[in-house]
Design an enzyme around this catalytic site. Structure first.
Site, short mmCIF file in Angstrom:
data_model
loop_
_atom_site.label_atom_id
_atom_site.label_comp_id
_atom_site.label_asym_id
_atom_site.label_seq_id
_atom_site.Cartn_x
_atom_site.Cartn_y
_atom_site.Cartn_z
N VAL A 10 1.19 -1.37 0.62
CA VAL A 10 -0.22 -0.19 -0.05
C VAL A 10 0.85 1.30 -0.09
O VAL A 10 1.82 1.29 0.96
CB VAL A 10 -0.64 -0.08 1.09
CG1 VAL A 10 -1.25 1.31 1.31
CG2 VAL A 10 -1.83 -1.65 1.35
N SER A 177 1.17 -5.13 8.42
CA SER A 177 2.78 -4.77 8.53
C SER A 177 2.42 -4.45 6.77
O SER A 177 0.97 -4.27 6.40
CB SER A 177 3.13 -6.67 8.58
OG SER A 177 2.74 -7.52 7.82
N GLY A 179 2.53 -4.14 3.13
CA GLY A 179 2.09 -4.90 2.38
C GLY A 179 0.49 -5.64 2.88
O GLY A 179 -0.09 -6.70 1.08
N LYS A 180 0.29 -5.30 3.33
CA LYS A 180 -1.26 -5.59 3.67
C LYS A 180 -1.74 -5.07 3.30
O LYS A 180 -2.15 -3.31 3.12
CB LYS A 180 -1.33 -5.87 5.14
CG LYS A 180 -0.56 -7.12 5.59
CD LYS A 180 -1.21 -8.18 4.91
CE LYS A 180 -0.03 -9.29 5.72
NZ LYS A 180 1.45 -9.16 5.73
N ASN A 181 -4.04 -4.70 3.22
CA ASN A 181 -4.64 -3.59 2.87
C ASN A 181 -4.74 -2.89 3.51
O ASN A 181 -4.57 -1.52 2.86
CB ASN A 181 -6.05 -4.62 2.98
CG ASN A 181 -5.97 -5.91 2.06
OD1 ASN A 181 -5.53 -6.38 1.74
ND2 ASN A 181 -7.16 -6.66 2.19
#
Length: 240
Positions: A10, A177, A179-181
């Site tokens: 993100v 963390s 790379g998450k939505n």
């Protein structure tokens, strides 16, 4: 020269980093965030952790204190390394069940076969953002009287038959963390409607980060925001 594209990430703006750093001072913003989580997901209790793996370890520790005679955790044979790592960190034993290769949902017969009288809980993981068949998982869990951890670390915001993943088990997990939505660079969320479990989880929650830790996290977020750019992503992609 071809560019490296980050597999997920993100975008993190400088304004987001500054806002996050200012909110990390004191507890009012943290308590508001916890309230927002409860309201959004429709749960009674929410807890913020330093990572998703820490959140899982807290859940396993809490469940084991409630049922000390049980020490086996049933996991999907294909999942993030953080999941079995959290089991080991909690001093418990790993048992595995297979997944359906086409849907990544649990193979229910394999799950059923893995259950013993030492089983503490079943972990159902929604991998790559795809909800797994929770109806089938919960049916087995109710039949055997075993709590389900609804691991939505990779699927925050996804739904399954009108319900949000992470809210259908005895306790749910989300990751914040990279790379998450929704990313806070590091962090995790634990949610539950069970007062006994919430009481055990509350004993393990740490206080807010200090100014030094907050500044270090802001610096990490700044570096990450730069390296997520396709022109620079080759640098972390080449690291072991």
């Amino acid at each position: 020269m071809p560019r490296y594209l980050p597999p997920s990430g993100v975008p993190i703006k400088l304004s987001d980093i500054i806002a996050g750093l200012s909110c990390s001072i004191g507890t009012s913003a943290i308590e508001k965030f916890r309230d927002d989580i409860c309201r959004y997901f429709g749960v009674k209790y929410s807890f913020l952790t330093s990572s998703g793996r820490t959140g899982l370890s807290m859940i396993f520790n809490a469940l084991h204190r409630l049922q000390p005679e049980r020490d086996e955790v049933i996991l999907p044979a294909f999942t993030s390394f953080s999941v079995p790592s959290a089991v080991v960190n909690a001093g418990l034993k790993v048992a595995l069940y297979d997944l359906n290769g086409e849907t990544l949902s649990p193979d229910i017969e394999s799950m059923r076969a893995a259950i013993t009288n030492r089983t503490l809980c079943i972990v159902a993981c929604h991998l790559f953002g795809y909800p797994c068949d929770m109806d089938a998982v919960l049916a087995v869990a109710r039949e055997k009287g075993i709590p389900v951890i609804d691991d939505a670390a990779q699927a925050m915001g996804a739904g399954f038959r009108g319900q949000m993943v992470g809210t259908m088990g005895y306790v749910g997990l989300f990751s914040l963390s990279r790379g998450k939505n929704i990313s806070a660079v590091d962090g995790g969320i634990v949610v539950t409607n069970c007062p006994d479990l919430a009481q055990e989880l509350e004993k393990q929650v740490l206080g807010p980060v200090g100014i030094v830790e907050g500044c270090a996290l802001a610096a990490k977020a700044l570096v990450l925001s730069l390296l997520l750019h396709p022109l620079l992503y080759g640098i972390p992609a080449r690291l072991p």
